[in-house]
Scaffold this active site. Structure first.
Site, short mmCIF file in Angstrom:
data_model
loop_
_atom_site.label_atom_id
_atom_site.label_comp_id
_atom_site.label_asym_id
_atom_site.label_seq_id
_atom_site.Cartn_x
_atom_site.Cartn_y
_atom_site.Cartn_z
N THR A 1 0.82 -1.21 0.00
CA THR A 1 0.00 0.00 0.00
C THR A 1 0.85 1.25 0.00
OG1 THR A 1 -1.81 -1.06 1.13
CG2 THR A 1 -1.56 1.26 1.57
N VAL B 1 -12.93 -5.55 1.79
CA VAL B 1 -12.41 -4.19 1.88
C VAL B 1 -11.51 -4.11 3.10
CG1 VAL B 1 -13.05 -1.76 2.26
CG2 VAL B 1 -14.45 -3.19 0.76
N GLY B 2 -10.35 -3.51 2.93
CA GLY B 2 -9.39 -3.42 4.04
C GLY B 2 -9.53 -2.14 4.84
N ASP B 3 -8.47 -1.81 5.56
CA ASP B 3 -8.50 -0.65 6.47
C ASP B 3 -8.33 0.69 5.75
OD1 ASP B 3 -5.87 -1.63 5.83
OD2 ASP B 3 -5.07 -0.14 7.23
N GLY C 1 -4.85 -5.41 7.03
CA GLY C 1 -5.98 -4.51 7.23
C GLY C 1 -6.99 -4.93 8.28
#
Ligand code: ASP
Length: 346
Positions: free
Chosen positions: A213, A242-244, A267
């Site tokens: 990321t 969906v991640g953080d 995440g």
């Protein structure tokens, strides 16, 4: 008497004007930009000199790009967006071109941006056709009444706002595709040899534990903070995961009263620990410095909870930290002509 009063009023008025001007006068001495390009098991042993050089070049270019914006009097939001574009356009990082593959062999990206001055925020998740996801996040923040838009709706919105749309194949890179194939192979082996079931399930989508990321936090000449993060998520992630990164307060957060934070790591753990906001809350409620707050969350809480990764965090005075509990984190900063790019735990 009347004349004297008039003079006094004028004096007071000019005092107020001077004060107002002093408050809005840009202060370039504190302008700061901090970036990351992902954390994880990034070690010297796993690196070749060519690869290291390539990473350093892009990280430096990202820093110089964002810093030029700040030095020209651009806002911290403009700076973090321009910085992230450089890394999204590079195939080296897990954001934009070079995003990792989902279990189904797609590139699904998430991004978020936050304005520390207004606490406005924008995020997109599970998008597959927007060339620069961070600009879509900014469009959501500035051109809609919402904070987060996902999937085809976010893509429709981005198209309407004139953002660059590409064919999903634009995001394909052979290296990332091979990483998916490797992990899919390992998944079988790991499960086959699983003696303690669940922990394997937790880790089956961590490709060599590298989180690529990208993130940026900036302080502009007007004393305003901003944070931005963009990602392809995690290799082999399930449909719709969906991640953080786009979760405001988890992977991305900014508040002029405390700090701007951008995270990278596993995440699920960062969401559960609400990492970005937790760091800001420690500064707010307990008066911690930005470094102490990040240490508490990343080096203590996350370690106890087995959440691997790191953060960059910056306060309004230009103090910053690049804290990670993994073997390495691509990272760098630039301020007052000082600049550095780091990769390993030094
Ligand atoms: N935090 C990202 C996610 O979980 C992964 C990363 O940092 O590379 O989606």
């Amino acid at each position: 008497m009347k004349k004297q009063l008039h003079f006094l009023c004028l004096l007071l008025l000019s005092g107020f004007i001077n004060l107002a001007q002093a408050q809005t006068k840009p202060d370039y001495s504190k302008v700061t930009l901090v970036i990351h390009g992902g954390a994880g098991t990034i070690t010297r042993e796993n690196m070749t000199p060519e690869k290291e050089k390539a990473y350093r070049e892009v990280l430096n270019e990202a820093l110089q790009t964002g810093y030029a914006v700040l030095k020209k009097g651009g806002t911290s939001l403009d700076a973090v967006e321009a910085t992230i574009h450089v890394m999204e356009d590079s195939p080296l990082f897990n954001a934009g071109k070079g995003a990792v593959f989902t279990n189904e062999g797609k590139n699904e990206m998430d991004a978020a941006i936050m304005d520390g001055k207004t606490l406005n925020a924008g995020a997109v998740a599970s998008i597959t056709t927007i060339k620069n996801p961070i600009s879509a996040a900014r469009a959501v923040m500035e051109q809609s009444e919402h904070v987060m838009m996902i999937g085809s709706g976010a893509e429709k919105f981005a198209r309407e706002k004139g953002l660059k749309i590409v064919d999903p194949s634009y995001f394909y890179t052979e290296t990332r595709y091979q990483q998916l194939q490797n992990i899919k192979g390992k998944e079988e082996t790991q499960l086959d040899h699983s003696s303690n079931g669940t922990s394997n399930n937790e880790n089956i989508f961590i490709e060599g534990k590298k989180f690529g990321t990208v993130g940026a936090v900036a302080l502009d000449a007007y004393g305003n903070l901003a944070a931005a993060t963009s990602t392809g998520g995690m290799t082999n992630k399930r449909y719709g995961r969906v991640g953080d990164v786009p979760i405001i307060g988890a992977g991305t957060y900014a508040d002029n009263n405390t700090c701007a934070v951008s995270a990278t790591g596993h995440g699920e753990y960062f969401i559960r620990s609400v990492v970005g906001h937790d760091i800001a809350a420690l500064m707010d409620y307990k008066g911690y410095s930005v470094k102490k707050a990040a240490d508490e969350v990343v080096m203590k809480k996350l370690v106890e909870r087995k959440g691997e990764g790191g953060v960059i965090a910056l306060d309004r005075k230009g103090n910053f930290t690049m804290t990670f509990n993994s073997a390495g984190m691509y990272r760098g900063y630039i301020k007052e002509g000082k600049s550095d790019v780091l990769i390993y735990k030094e």
